[in-house]
Design a protein around this motif. Structure first.
Motif, PDB file in Angstrom:
ATOM      1  N   ILE A   1       0.831  -1.205   0.000  1.00 32.99           N
ATOM      2  CA  ILE A   1       0.000   0.000   0.000  1.00 32.99           C
ATOM      3  C   ILE A   1       0.866   1.256   0.000  1.00 32.99           C
ATOM      4  CG2 ILE A   1      -0.313   0.229   2.528  1.00 32.99           C
ATOM      5  CD1 ILE A   1      -3.018   0.696  -0.210  1.00 32.99           C
ATOM      6  N   VAL A   2       2.016   1.208   0.666  1.00 40.17           N
ATOM      7  CA  VAL A   2       2.929   2.357   0.652  1.00 40.17           C
ATOM      8  C   VAL A   2       3.485   2.567  -0.752  1.00 40.17           C
ATOM      9  CG1 VAL A   2       5.169   3.198   1.453  1.00 40.17           C
ATOM     10  CG2 VAL A   2       3.551   2.256   3.090  1.00 40.17           C
ATOM     11  N   THR A   3       3.926   1.480  -1.378  1.00 41.10           N
ATOM     12  CA  THR A   3       4.484   1.574  -2.735  1.00 41.10           C
ATOM     13  C   THR A   3       3.446   2.109  -3.710  1.00 41.10           C
ATOM     14  OG1 THR A   3       5.971  -0.284  -2.299  1.00 41.10           O
ATOM     15  CG2 THR A   3       5.553   0.270  -4.608  1.00 41.10           C
ATOM     16  N   PHE A   4       2.194   1.636  -3.580  1.00 46.59           N
ATOM     17  CA  PHE A   4       1.151   2.104  -4.483  1.00 46.59           C
ATOM     18  C   PHE A   4       0.951   3.609  -4.355  1.00 46.59           C
ATOM     19  CE2 PHE A   4      -3.128   3.409  -5.471  1.00 46.59           C
ATOM     20  CZ  PHE A   4      -3.331   2.850  -6.709  1.00 46.59           C
ATOM     21  N   HIS A   5       0.781   4.100  -3.135  1.00 49.44           N
ATOM     22  CA  HIS A   5       0.501   5.527  -2.960  1.00 49.44           C
ATOM     23  C   HIS A   5       1.716   6.395  -3.263  1.00 49.44           C
ATOM     24  CE1 HIS A   5      -3.628   5.430  -1.723  1.00 49.44           C
ATOM     25  NE2 HIS A   5      -3.391   4.538  -0.784  1.00 49.44           N
ATOM     26  N   GLN A   6       2.904   5.884  -3.001  1.00 51.90           N
ATOM     27  CA  GLN A   6       4.093   6.663  -3.333  1.00 51.90           C
ATOM     28  C   GLN A   6       4.227   6.832  -4.843  1.00 51.90           C
ATOM     29  OE1 GLN A   6       7.395   6.783  -4.477  1.00 51.90           O
ATOM     30  NE2 GLN A   6       7.817   8.622  -3.275  1.00 51.90           N
ATOM     31  N   SER A   7       3.712   5.854  -5.589  1.00 53.44           N
ATOM     32  CA  SER A   7       3.794   5.902  -7.052  1.00 53.44           C
ATOM     33  C   SER A   7       2.605   6.595  -7.694  1.00 53.44           C
ATOM     34  CB  SER A   7       3.899   4.473  -7.616  1.00 53.44           C
ATOM     35  OG  SER A   7       5.038   3.824  -7.125  1.00 53.44           O
ATOM     36  N   ASN A   8       1.439   6.552  -7.026  1.00 54.06           N
ATOM     37  CA  ASN A   8       0.207   6.994  -7.691  1.00 54.06           C
ATOM     38  C   ASN A   8      -0.542   8.135  -7.009  1.00 54.06           C
ATOM     39  OD1 ASN A   8      -0.319   4.780  -9.911  1.00 54.06           O
ATOM     40  ND2 ASN A   8       0.324   3.671  -8.071  1.00 54.06           N
ATOM     41  N   ASN A   9      -0.115   8.520  -5.823  1.00 51.33           N
ATOM     42  CA  ASN A   9      -0.843   9.576  -5.119  1.00 51.33           C
ATOM     43  C   ASN A   9       0.054  10.796  -4.927  1.00 51.33           C
ATOM     44  OD1 ASN A   9      -1.799  10.990  -2.441  1.00 51.33           O
ATOM     45  ND2 ASN A   9      -3.563   9.850  -3.230  1.00 51.33           N
ATOM     46  N   PRO A  10      -0.255  11.922  -5.581  1.00 45.53           N
ATOM     47  CA  PRO A  10       0.598  13.119  -5.502  1.00 45.53           C
ATOM     48  C   PRO A  10       0.815  13.609  -4.072  1.00 45.53           C
ATOM     49  CG  PRO A  10      -1.022  13.345  -7.255  1.00 45.53           C
ATOM     50  CD  PRO A  10      -1.394  12.111  -6.480  1.00 45.53           C
ATOM     51  N   LEU A  11      -0.236  13.569  -3.259  1.00 45.62           N
ATOM     52  CA  LEU A  11      -0.120  14.027  -1.875  1.00 45.62           C
ATOM     53  C   LEU A  11       0.888  13.182  -1.114  1.00 45.62           C
ATOM     54  CD1 LEU A  11      -1.058  15.563   0.710  1.00 45.62           C
ATOM     55  CD2 LEU A  11      -2.873  13.856   0.921  1.00 45.62           C
ATOM     56  N   TYR A  12       0.780  11.852  -1.226  1.00 41.22           N
ATOM     57  CA  TYR A  12       1.667  10.983  -0.464  1.00 41.22           C
ATOM     58  C   TYR A  12       3.078  10.978  -1.054  1.00 41.22           C
ATOM     59  CZ  TYR A  12       2.978   7.338   2.769  1.00 41.22           C
ATOM     60  OH  TYR A  12       3.578   6.656   3.793  1.00 41.22           O
ATOM     61  N   LYS A  13       3.159  11.134  -2.352  1.00 39.78           N
ATOM     62  CA  LYS A  13       4.478  11.185  -3.007  1.00 39.78           C
ATOM     63  C   LYS A  13       5.259  12.402  -2.516  1.00 39.78           C
ATOM     64  CE  LYS A  13       6.627  10.731  -7.552  1.00 39.78           C
ATOM     65  NZ  LYS A  13       6.382  10.529  -9.005  1.00 39.78           N
ATOM     66  N   GLU A  14       4.581  13.521  -2.405  1.00 38.07           N
ATOM     67  CA  GLU A  14       5.237  14.742  -1.919  1.00 38.07           C
ATOM     68  C   GLU A  14       5.628  14.591  -0.448  1.00 38.07           C
ATOM     69  OE1 GLU A  14       4.155  19.495  -1.247  1.00 38.07           O
ATOM     70  OE2 GLU A  14       2.786  18.200  -2.377  1.00 38.07           O
ATOM     71  N   LEU A  15       4.789  13.957   0.320  1.00 41.26           N
ATOM     72  CA  LEU A  15       5.015  13.799   1.747  1.00 41.26           C
ATOM     73  C   LEU A  15       6.199  12.883   2.047  1.00 41.26           C
ATOM     74  CD1 LEU A  15       3.564  14.802   4.344  1.00 41.26           C
ATOM     75  CD2 LEU A  15       2.296  12.650   4.342  1.00 41.26           C
ATOM     76  N   THR A  16       6.456  11.940   1.150  1.00 44.46           N
ATOM     77  CA  THR A  16       7.512  10.938   1.396  1.00 44.46           C
ATOM     78  C   THR A  16       8.676  11.053   0.418  1.00 44.46           C
ATOM     79  OG1 THR A  16       6.350   9.324  -0.009  1.00 44.46           O
ATOM     80  CG2 THR A  16       5.834   9.307   2.352  1.00 44.46           C
ATOM     81  N   ALA A  17       8.786  12.186  -0.233  1.00 43.00           N
ATOM     82  CA  ALA A  17       9.759  12.341  -1.320  1.00 43.00           C
ATOM     83  C   ALA A  17      11.187  12.003  -0.908  1.00 43.00           C
ATOM     84  CB  ALA A  17       9.685  13.772  -1.863  1.00 43.00           C
ATOM     85  N   HIS A  18      11.579  12.354   0.299  1.00 41.11           N
ATOM     86  CA  HIS A  18      12.975  12.165   0.712  1.00 41.11           C
ATOM     87  C   HIS A  18      13.128  11.111   1.802  1.00 41.11           C
ATOM     88  CE1 HIS A  18      13.781  15.704  -1.667  1.00 41.11           C
ATOM     89  NE2 HIS A  18      12.902  16.395  -0.956  1.00 41.11           N
ATOM     90  N   LEU A  19      12.167  10.192   1.868  1.00 39.77           N
ATOM     91  CA  LEU A  19      12.198   9.181   2.922  1.00 39.77           C
ATOM     92  C   LEU A  19      12.440   7.792   2.351  1.00 39.77           C
ATOM     93  CD1 LEU A  19       9.133  10.372   5.034  1.00 39.77           C
ATOM     94  CD2 LEU A  19      11.548  10.745   5.543  1.00 39.77           C
ATOM     95  N   SER A  20      12.994   6.932   3.185  1.00 35.80           N
ATOM     96  CA  SER A  20      13.184   5.537   2.801  1.00 35.80           C
ATOM     97  C   SER A  20      11.888   4.770   3.049  1.00 35.80           C
ATOM     98  CB  SER A  20      14.311   4.912   3.628  1.00 35.80           C
ATOM     99  OG  SER A  20      14.329   3.509   3.445  1.00 35.80           O
TER     100      SER A  20
END
Length: 436
Positions: free
Chosen positions: A45-64
């Motif tokens: 679910i993390v991988t999906f939202h990091q790839s497909n959700n702009p809000l979550y992608k921005e929130l986790t841009a520099h995180l492992s």
């Protein structure tokens, strides 16, 4: 499975058959090495939202993304923007389930679930209620909930109740006269379960207690009572089971997520490990050991339309020491994080501490029906209550002495007897409020 209730969900575009099949598979998975399966679900679910959700992608841009504990804890404040800007790629306002939270935590917002996830929520609800012999496609529910008072909203809720096999008792007026009418309805109708806000159902049980009536004898078809949305205290559970003559089931949920915990037939408050991952975190967002209290933080494992990953729901709770990934148990739900009393000494105490102490004293004789506590100043509290007879000076002194014992001295209390207590627009009764 597919009676009128399920059919209505299917007609509205929710894939109930697919959800039921998926839910069955999830239950089967829990018999395997579920810890590893759960880790994979969290990663997916993390991988999906990091790839497909702009809000979550921005929130986790520099995180492992491989370090779960490094992921940000989300709150409703992250979602204070138009829903369309929070949806994942491939989801629109027309192909998702949309609803809004009640705003009881101070930050109401509109949210979305993909339709499979919403159908999965209902599969879970149907399964949990089924443990107590309740079939949503055949049951008839006595529902103690609020209802919109505008004509369109009122009509819409009544229609939904009809489709869902529910009879709603609006709870904005629960005077003895109204409760007498409620009792008469139970005499006429073949309800098999009761569902609704804890405070309203407890008030009805106290009314029955005064009349020395057991509800099961009035309505023999009853099987169980499910209370939700407000705290259920142990003594109130005993009262409900005595006056209703049926098991009382404690439910804990959130509209934007799912059922979070549901009391199983063994009396355990079993956490939803099927569609959610529930953590208890400290103030620094680190997991606490089972048995210690902390913030309830939840991940929706299937909702692809909208990210709820490490989402702080605003509650404080404790997981039982015997919890496992397959079967986490909620030992205690203490209250909301914004229901904290700050005392003159600097001590912080959950507002429900006052409620526990006061409740244990003023309800001994059944005179006081309901009460709420408001902190108006750092050292001043107002206690509003509904009773047949006003509290005596002796009772008031006992309450003040007990609170001093459990908390600290030097606090001031003002007692105010009311004909009825003010509820929210939804009909909920907030038991402690800090106004400072």
């Amino acid at each position: 499975m597919f009676g009128l209730f399920s059919l209505s969900l299917k007609i509205n575009g929710f894939p109930m058959r697919k959800a039921h099949q998926l839910y069955t598979e999830i239950i089967a998975e829990k018999k395997e090495n579920y810890a590893n399966i759960l880790e994979q679900k969290k990663k997916n679910i993390v991988t999906f939202h990091q790839s497909n959700n702009p809000l979550y992608k921005e929130l986790t841009a520099h995180l492992s993304l491989t370090d779960w504990n490094s992921l940000p804890v989300m709150t409703k404040k992250h979602f204070q923007k138009p829903l369309i800007d929070r949806l994942s790629k491939g989801y629109t306002l027309k192909n998702v389930y949309i609803n809004k939270t009640s705003g009881s935590s101070g930050d109401p917002f509109i949210f979305a679930k993909d339709k499979l996830t919403h159908a999965l929520t209902w599969s879970n609800i149907i399964y949990q209620f089924g443990q107590f012999g309740i079939d949503f496609n055949r049951s008839y529910q006595a529902r103690f909930y609020g209802i919109p008072l505008d004509k369109l909203g009122y009509a819409k809720e009544r229609f939904k109740d009809f489709i869902s096999g529910r009879y709603r008792f609006p709870i904005f007026d629960l005077s003895d006269k109204v409760l007498e009418e409620v009792l008469e309805t139970f005499r006429r109708k073949k309800f098999d379960n009761i569902n609704g806000y804890t405070s309203s159902i407890v008030l009805f049980a106290k009314f029955l207690q005064q009349k020395n009536i057991i509800l099961k004898e009035v309505c023999p078809t009853l099987k169980c009572c499910v209370v939700t949305s407000e705290m259920l205290f142990p003594e109130d559970k005993l009262l409900l089971e005595k006056q209703f003559g049926i098991p009382t089931v404690n439910e804990y949920g959130a509209s934007e997520l799912d059922l979070i915990a549901f009391q199983n037939p063994d009396g355990e408050w079993q956490v939803n490990a099927e569609t959610l991952f529930v953590e208890i975190l400290d103030e620094k967002d680190n997991p606490v050991p089972n048995g210690q209290e902390g913030r309830v933080v939840i991940t929706s494992l299937y909702n692809k339309a909208h990210p709820f990953i490490r989402y702080d729901i605003g509650d404080i709770g404790v997981l039982d020491e015997k919890s496992t990934p397959q079967k986490p148990i909620l030992k205690k739900l203490i209250g909301r994080t914004n229901d904290i009393a700050i005392l003159p000494s600097g001590k912080k105490s959950p507002g429900l501490t006052f409620y526990y102490v006061t409740k244990s004293i003023i309800e001994d004789d059944g005179n006081v029906q309901e009460f709420v506590i408001k902190q108006t100043k750092i050292d001043t509290f107002e206690i509003e209550y509904v009773s047949r007879i006003a509290l005596t000076e002796s009772q008031i002194k006992d309450i003040e002495k007990a609170i001093e014992t459990y908390l600290e001295s030097g606090l001031t209390f003002h007692f105010s007897r009311k004909e009825k207590l003010v509820r929210s627009k939804s009909g909920k009764l907030k038991q402690f409020v800090s106004l400072i």
